[in-house]
Design a protein around this motif. Structure first.
Motif, short mmCIF file in Angstrom:
data_model
loop_
_atom_site.label_atom_id
_atom_site.label_comp_id
_atom_site.label_asym_id
_atom_site.label_seq_id
_atom_site.Cartn_x
_atom_site.Cartn_y
_atom_site.Cartn_z
N ASN A 140 0.84 -1.20 0.00
CA ASN A 140 0.00 0.00 0.00
C ASN A 140 0.87 1.25 0.00
O ASN A 140 2.09 1.19 0.14
CB ASN A 140 -0.97 0.00 1.18
N TYR A 141 0.25 2.40 -0.15
CA TYR A 141 0.99 3.65 -0.30
C TYR A 141 1.84 3.95 0.92
O TYR A 141 3.01 4.34 0.81
CB TYR A 141 0.00 4.78 -0.56
N ASP A 142 1.28 3.80 2.11
CA ASP A 142 2.00 4.11 3.34
C ASP A 142 3.22 3.20 3.51
O ASP A 142 4.31 3.67 3.88
CB ASP A 142 1.06 3.96 4.53
N SER A 143 3.07 1.94 3.23
CA SER A 143 4.19 1.01 3.36
C SER A 143 5.30 1.32 2.37
O SER A 143 6.48 1.28 2.71
CB SER A 143 3.72 -0.43 3.13
N MET A 144 4.92 1.64 1.15
CA MET A 144 5.93 1.86 0.11
C MET A 144 6.66 3.20 0.28
O MET A 144 7.84 3.31 -0.06
CB MET A 144 5.29 1.81 -1.27
N THR A 145 5.99 4.22 0.81
CA THR A 145 6.64 5.52 0.94
C THR A 145 7.32 5.71 2.28
O THR A 145 8.24 6.53 2.38
CB THR A 145 5.62 6.67 0.77
N TYR A 146 6.91 4.98 3.29
CA TYR A 146 7.44 5.25 4.61
C TYR A 146 8.06 4.02 5.28
O TYR A 146 9.25 3.99 5.56
CB TYR A 146 6.31 5.86 5.46
N HIS A 147 7.29 2.99 5.51
CA HIS A 147 7.77 1.85 6.30
C HIS A 147 8.87 1.07 5.61
O HIS A 147 9.97 0.89 6.15
CB HIS A 147 6.60 0.91 6.64
N MET A 148 8.60 0.56 4.42
CA MET A 148 9.55 -0.32 3.75
C MET A 148 10.79 0.43 3.25
O MET A 148 11.90 -0.11 3.28
CB MET A 148 8.87 -1.06 2.60
N SER A 149 10.61 1.66 2.82
CA SER A 149 11.78 2.42 2.37
C SER A 149 12.68 2.78 3.55
O SER A 149 13.91 2.83 3.41
CB SER A 149 11.35 3.68 1.62
N ARG A 150 12.09 2.98 4.70
CA ARG A 150 12.87 3.24 5.92
C ARG A 150 13.73 2.03 6.26
O ARG A 150 14.92 2.14 6.54
CB ARG A 150 11.87 3.55 7.04
N VAL A 151 13.12 0.87 6.24
CA VAL A 151 13.85 -0.37 6.54
C VAL A 151 14.94 -0.62 5.51
O VAL A 151 16.07 -1.01 5.86
CB VAL A 151 12.86 -1.56 6.62
N THR A 152 14.66 -0.38 4.26
CA THR A 152 15.65 -0.59 3.21
C THR A 152 16.85 0.34 3.38
O THR A 152 18.00 -0.09 3.20
CB THR A 152 15.01 -0.37 1.83
N ASN A 153 16.59 1.58 3.75
CA ASN A 153 17.71 2.50 4.00
C ASN A 153 18.54 2.04 5.18
O ASN A 153 19.77 2.17 5.16
CB ASN A 153 17.19 3.92 4.24
N TRP A 154 17.91 1.55 6.22
CA TRP A 154 18.66 1.05 7.38
C TRP A 154 19.53 -0.14 7.00
O TRP A 154 20.66 -0.25 7.45
CB TRP A 154 17.71 0.66 8.50
N ILE A 155 18.99 -1.04 6.20
CA ILE A 155 19.77 -2.21 5.78
C ILE A 155 20.96 -1.75 4.93
O ILE A 155 22.08 -2.24 5.08
CB ILE A 155 18.89 -3.21 5.00
N GLN A 156 20.72 -0.81 4.04
CA GLN A 156 21.79 -0.32 3.17
C GLN A 156 22.88 0.37 3.98
O GLN A 156 24.06 0.20 3.71
CB GLN A 156 21.20 0.66 2.16
N ASN A 157 22.50 1.13 5.02
CA ASN A 157 23.47 1.88 5.82
C ASN A 157 24.06 1.07 6.97
O ASN A 157 24.96 1.57 7.66
CB ASN A 157 22.82 3.14 6.39
N ASN A 158 23.57 -0.14 7.22
CA ASN A 158 23.98 -0.95 8.37
C ASN A 158 23.78 -0.21 9.69
O ASN A 158 24.49 -0.45 10.66
CB ASN A 158 25.43 -1.41 8.26
N SER A 159 22.84 0.68 9.72
CA SER A 159 22.61 1.50 10.90
C SER A 159 21.20 2.08 10.84
O SER A 159 20.64 2.26 9.75
CB SER A 159 23.63 2.64 10.95
N VAL A 160 20.66 2.41 12.01
CA VAL A 160 19.34 3.05 12.07
C VAL A 160 19.46 4.53 12.35
O VAL A 160 18.51 5.16 12.80
CB VAL A 160 18.43 2.37 13.12
N SER A 161 20.61 5.09 12.09
CA SER A 161 20.80 6.52 12.32
C SER A 161 20.02 7.33 11.28
O SER A 161 19.59 6.81 10.25
CB SER A 161 22.28 6.88 12.28
N PHE A 162 19.87 8.62 11.54
CA PHE A 162 19.14 9.49 10.62
C PHE A 162 19.88 9.59 9.30
O PHE A 162 21.10 9.51 9.24
CB PHE A 162 18.98 10.88 11.23
N TYR A 163 19.13 9.80 8.26
CA TYR A 163 19.68 9.90 6.91
C TYR A 163 18.89 10.96 6.14
O TYR A 163 17.74 11.26 6.50
CB TYR A 163 19.65 8.55 6.18
#
Length: 180
Positions: A120-143
């Motif tokens: 859904n729209y909320d998952s694709m724009t916020y939830h899943m993209s947030r998780v993907t950025n964290w995985i890419q950065n190996n960190s949950v810090s702000f980006y």
């Protein structure tokens, strides 16, 4: 590759079962043990994610190592396995029908949650993209991002999704957090 994914999911499931068993042997109450286990499991996910993120080591091997260590600690403190006893009770036909409808609804939504990733729209724009950025950065810090919600909203459900995605190397189980 699929064997590694299956093995890691089994490690997480054993960990959850061991914590449940630890609380169940103390209280002998299924519901109370379930709630305590979920709270402890959530705290563990939060602390592990934050600790690994602090050292920029939020990856498959570090996360697996932490789960294995925690399973060892739980095994050490759990002396006996005690499975919950379910007592059978007689239900009326109406109660049986209601229980059937609840189980049917739960099983259908479970199948849908397993088969499809969030889309859904909320998952694709916020939830899943947030998780993907964290995985890419190996960190949950702000980006840097144009979506302000990714850096401002509370992250516990995304931490659980993050752990599931790292251990399974897929977003297949991301809907299970919402289903649960």
């Amino acid at each position: 590759y699929p064997l590694r994914r299956q093995r890691q999911m089994c490690i997480r499931d054993r960990y959850y079962f061991l914590i449940f068993n630890l609380f169940y042997t103390k209280s002998n109450n299924f519901r109370e043990s379930f709630v305590h286990t979920f709270v402890i499991f959530s705290i563990h996910i939060f602390l592990t994610t934050e600790l690994l993120s602090f050292f920029n080591q939020l990856n498959f091997y570090s996360l697996s190592f932490f789960y294995i260590i925690c399973i060892g600690v739980i095994f050490y403190f759990t002396r006996e396995f005690k499975l919950p006893k379910f007592y059978s009770t007689k239900f009326s036909y109406f109660e049986s029908f209601i229980i059937f409808l609840i189980c049917f609804s739960l099983s259908i939504t479970f199948i849908i949650a397993i088969i499809s990733a969030p889309n859904n729209y909320d998952s694709m724009t916020y939830h899943m993209s947030r998780v993907t950025n964290w995985i890419q950065n190996n960190s949950v810090s702000f980006y840097p991002t144009n979506e302000w919600r990714q850096n401002s909203f509370p992250p516990l459900s995304e931490y659980i999704i993050l752990n599931l995605q790292i251990l399974s190397n897929s977003d297949r189980y991301a809907n299970m957090v919402q289903w649960f």
